[in-house]
Design a protein around this motif. Structure first.
Motif, PDB file in Angstrom:
ATOM      1  N   LEU A 226       1.811  34.230  27.784  1.00 35.25           N
ATOM      2  CA  LEU A 226       1.520  34.860  26.504  1.00 35.25           C
ATOM      3  C   LEU A 226       2.755  35.640  26.068  1.00 35.25           C
ATOM      4  O   LEU A 226       3.349  36.357  26.864  1.00 35.25           O
ATOM      5  N   PHE A 227       3.116  35.510  24.796  1.00 38.46           N
ATOM      6  CA  PHE A 227       4.272  36.239  24.267  1.00 38.46           C
ATOM      7  C   PHE A 227       3.939  36.748  22.874  1.00 38.46           C
ATOM      8  O   PHE A 227       3.702  35.959  21.963  1.00 38.46           O
ATOM      9  N   ARG A 228       3.862  38.084  22.740  1.00 35.82           N
ATOM     10  CA  ARG A 228       3.547  38.753  21.484  1.00 35.82           C
ATOM     11  C   ARG A 228       2.163  38.398  20.950  1.00 35.82           C
ATOM     12  O   ARG A 228       1.871  38.599  19.772  1.00 35.82           O
ATOM     13  N   ALA A 229       1.319  37.838  21.783  1.00 36.70           N
ATOM     14  CA  ALA A 229       0.006  37.358  21.355  1.00 36.70           C
ATOM     15  C   ALA A 229      -1.060  38.330  21.829  1.00 36.70           C
ATOM     16  O   ALA A 229      -1.341  38.436  23.032  1.00 36.70           O
ATOM     17  N   ASN A 230      -1.663  39.060  20.902  1.00 41.12           N
ATOM     18  CA  ASN A 230      -2.659  40.077  21.242  1.00 41.12           C
ATOM     19  C   ASN A 230      -4.066  39.487  21.316  1.00 41.12           C
ATOM     20  O   ASN A 230      -4.374  38.472  20.671  1.00 41.12           O
ATOM     21  N   ASN A 231      -4.922  40.166  22.093  1.00 41.85           N
ATOM     22  CA  ASN A 231      -6.355  39.865  22.159  1.00 41.85           C
ATOM     23  C   ASN A 231      -6.629  38.452  22.660  1.00 41.85           C
ATOM     24  O   ASN A 231      -7.486  37.742  22.139  1.00 41.85           O
ATOM     25  N   VAL A 232      -5.912  38.054  23.694  1.00 38.22           N
ATOM     26  CA  VAL A 232      -6.070  36.718  24.284  1.00 38.22           C
ATOM     27  C   VAL A 232      -6.836  36.843  25.590  1.00 38.22           C
ATOM     28  O   VAL A 232      -6.610  37.766  26.376  1.00 38.22           O
ATOM     29  N   THR A 233      -7.751  35.923  25.832  1.00 40.20           N
ATOM     30  CA  THR A 233      -8.498  35.848  27.082  1.00 40.20           C
ATOM     31  C   THR A 233      -7.964  34.703  27.929  1.00 40.20           C
ATOM     32  O   THR A 233      -7.843  33.572  27.446  1.00 40.20           O
ATOM     33  N   VAL A 234      -7.646  35.019  29.186  1.00 34.83           N
ATOM     34  CA  VAL A 234      -7.196  34.015  30.152  1.00 34.83           C
ATOM     35  C   VAL A 234      -8.152  34.106  31.335  1.00 34.83           C
ATOM     36  O   VAL A 234      -8.070  35.045  32.132  1.00 34.83           O
ATOM     37  N   SER A 235      -9.069  33.168  31.451  1.00 34.29           N
ATOM     38  CA  SER A 235     -10.105  33.306  32.475  1.00 34.29           C
ATOM     39  C   SER A 235     -10.473  31.956  33.088  1.00 34.29           C
ATOM     40  O   SER A 235     -10.407  30.915  32.440  1.00 34.29           O
ATOM     41  N   GLY A 236     -10.844  32.024  34.369  1.00 34.92           N
ATOM     42  CA  GLY A 236     -11.390  30.857  35.054  1.00 34.92           C
ATOM     43  C   GLY A 236     -10.427  29.713  35.226  1.00 34.92           C
ATOM     44  O   GLY A 236     -10.858  28.570  35.394  1.00 34.92           O
ATOM     45  N   ASN A 237      -9.123  29.986  35.201  1.00 34.36           N
ATOM     46  CA  ASN A 237      -8.139  28.930  35.383  1.00 34.36           C
ATOM     47  C   ASN A 237      -7.745  28.812  36.855  1.00 34.36           C
ATOM     48  O   ASN A 237      -7.784  29.782  37.606  1.00 34.36           O
ATOM     49  N   HIS A 238      -7.334  27.622  37.244  1.00 34.80           N
ATOM     50  CA  HIS A 238      -6.854  27.367  38.604  1.00 34.80           C
ATOM     51  C   HIS A 238      -5.397  26.955  38.504  1.00 34.80           C
ATOM     52  O   HIS A 238      -5.066  25.918  37.918  1.00 34.80           O
ATOM     53  N   LEU A 239      -4.509  27.789  39.073  1.00 37.23           N
ATOM     54  CA  LEU A 239      -3.072  27.575  38.930  1.00 37.23           C
ATOM     55  C   LEU A 239      -2.417  27.534  40.305  1.00 37.23           C
ATOM     56  O   LEU A 239      -2.687  28.387  41.161  1.00 37.23           O
ATOM     57  N   SER A 240      -1.535  26.563  40.517  1.00 33.17           N
ATOM     58  CA  SER A 240      -0.869  26.459  41.810  1.00 33.17           C
ATOM     59  C   SER A 240       0.551  25.942  41.639  1.00 33.17           C
ATOM     60  O   SER A 240       0.850  25.165  40.735  1.00 33.17           O
ATOM     61  N   ASP A 241       1.427  26.431  42.505  1.00 30.85           N
ATOM     62  CA  ASP A 241       2.801  25.948  42.616  1.00 30.85           C
ATOM     63  C   ASP A 241       3.572  26.061  41.303  1.00 30.85           C
ATOM     64  O   ASP A 241       4.199  25.101  40.837  1.00 30.85           O
ATOM     65  N   CYS A 242       3.523  27.251  40.710  1.00 31.21           N
ATOM     66  CA  CYS A 242       4.335  27.558  39.529  1.00 31.21           C
ATOM     67  C   CYS A 242       5.631  28.214  39.984  1.00 31.21           C
ATOM     68  O   CYS A 242       5.614  29.130  40.813  1.00 31.21           O
ATOM     69  N   ALA A 243       6.765  27.791  39.423  1.00 27.38           N
ATOM     70  CA  ALA A 243       8.061  28.291  39.871  1.00 27.38           C
ATOM     71  C   ALA A 243       8.189  29.800  39.703  1.00 27.38           C
ATOM     72  O   ALA A 243       8.828  30.471  40.522  1.00 27.38           O
TER      73      ALA A 243
END
Length: 436
Positions: A226-243
């Motif tokens: 997220l960049f300069r983006a207000n009121n954002v929901t980030v939920s229930g994601n599955h993330l792996s092996d990000c640099a």
């Protein structure tokens, strides 16, 4: 009988208000090796807003400009639109409705022209639906959206040289249940030109193997950014092996980051940084990172956060670059300004469990009810002149050599401040912590 059933089904669909299906018979030839862009464009113009059903097969296309009302549906896994090179695949600007469903878009890693950001390059769309599609092998990004509202759902996006999905200036966009893999600079990016309301929902996505081909110290290599983006929901994601980060919120106020799985992140797994006010980071699992969670940059106005109920474990002292400031890697959770840190479990942090502040950038922090295990220091807290009030109370520490150590920038300036008789700075309260 089959014909009767088909007819009855068609009548039922029409009575329910469904759009009629326009047969893809405008000279298109499935599996032809020839470029069929002219016939495809003519078909789009003739459809006039009706849904177009694309039969199974491969269709070579280039420079398709979508009309104001476009509805395309393919046969999932069987209808493939192949980029033929020479500029772009699909682009649209100032469209009322754009619906793409069940179509595979294959860029073949062929170059896109300079003004094209992605295989699907869409700008100013009022009602967007990209669902159940596969987007692969782009020489830039998979999908680029500007000023879009609607949804991007249930898609598979892979092998993009830049990002899977880049959204800028969205208006209530839903990005949900997508599978993203092997993109070279980033997964999902939600950006704005200036800090403002965005309101996107980024939920239920599976993101893995995200690189940082363009280098840097966090500009690239993030699963969700997220960049300069207000009121954002980030939920229930599955993330792996990000640099770099699984989830990185830069100058994004009122971010809700909750219930995510973050595995094997190269730098800070979850990062709230720079000019933000208001972030909740809760109920996430972080397993494997150089820093578990970082809520930073009080010097830039980054403040006002809740960090609660997270599990952070198996940190590493090795990151994607040599740290040029702060205390390096191997930290469980780091916070700075106007933040409560409660109910977290931190285990196996080789540097320290919790870092409170950096130099004078520490104010109004409450750290209570946390469990910290297997780390040399439970809390490393800044004690330079000018820091604000900090409360460290009612925490349990196990297999931890020192409970609270004061720091002046990088260097330890005190012994264990939790011991009887220690000279504790007036701004720091240390109460009822239990070590075992």
């Amino acid at each position: 009988m089959k014909r009767r059933v088909l007819l009855l089904g068609s009548l039922a669909a029409l009575s329910a208000g469904a759009l009629p299906v326009h047969a893809a018979a405008s000279g298109l030839q499935p599996n032809s090796t020839a470029d069929q862009s002219r016939a495809f464009s003519q078909m789009l113009q003739e459809a006039r807003g009706t849904e177009i059903l694309l039969p199974p097969g491969r269709y070579v296309l280039s420079n398709i400009r979508l009309p104001r009302d476009t509805r395309l549906r393919g046969v999932s896994g069987a209808t493939t639109l192949v980029y033929g090179g020479g500029g772009a695949l699909f682009s649209a600007d100032a469209v009322d409705t754009l619906s793409l469903e069940g179509i595979t878009f294959d860029g073949g890693h062929l170059p896109l022209r300079d003004d094209t950001k992605a295989l699907l390059d869409v700008r100013r769309v009022g009602a967007l639906s990209i669902a159940g599609c596969e987007i692969r092998n782009s020489s830039r990004s998979g999908i680029a959206l500007e000023s879009a509202s609607g949804m991007v759902s249930r898609n598979s996006i892979s092998n993009a040289a830049d990002y899977a999905l880049y959204s800028v200036e969205a208006a209530g966009l839903r990005i949900e249940d997508n599978n993203i893999a092997a993109c070279e600079n980033g997964g999902i990016l939600v950006h704005r030109w200036q800090q403002a309301e965005d309101g996107s929902l980024v939920t239920g996505n599976r993101i893995e193997r995200i690189g940082a081909r363009s280098g840097g110290t966090g500009q690239y290599g993030n699963g969700i950014n997220l960049f300069r983006a207000n009121n954002v929901t980030v939920s229930g994601n599955h993330l792996s092996d990000c640099a770099f980060s699984a989830i990185r919120a830069n100058s994004s106020s009122n971010a809700l980051i909750t219930g995510n799985q973050c595995h094997r992140s190269g730098e800070a797994a979850i990062y709230a940084e720079f000019a933000f006010e208001g972030t909740i980071i809760s109920a996430n699992i972080v397993d494997g990172a150089a820093i578990g969670i970082s809520i930073a940059n009080l010097n830039e106005g980054g403040r006002l956060a809740v960090c609660s109920g997270n599990i952070v474990r198996n940190l590493s002292t090795t990151g994607p670059y040599e740290p040029y400031e702060a205390m390096g890697f191997g930290i469980g959770i780091a916070v700075e300004g106007d933040t409560t840190l409660t109910g977290n479990v931190i285990e196996n942090a080789p540097r320290c469990g919790v870092l409170l502040g950096w130099g004078p950038f520490l104010r109004n922090v409450v750290a209570t009810g946390n469990l910290i295990r297997q780390t040399p220091e439970g809390f490393a807290v800044s004690v330079v002149d000018g820091v604000g009030t900090v409360l460290i109370a009612d925490n349990i520490l196990s297999d931890t050599a020192r409970t609270v150590v004061g720091y002046r920038w990088r260097d330890a300036a005190t012994g264990d401040l939790a011991l009887d008789g220690a000279q504790v700075p007036a701004t720091l309260r240390i109460e009822r912590n239990v070590s075992s």
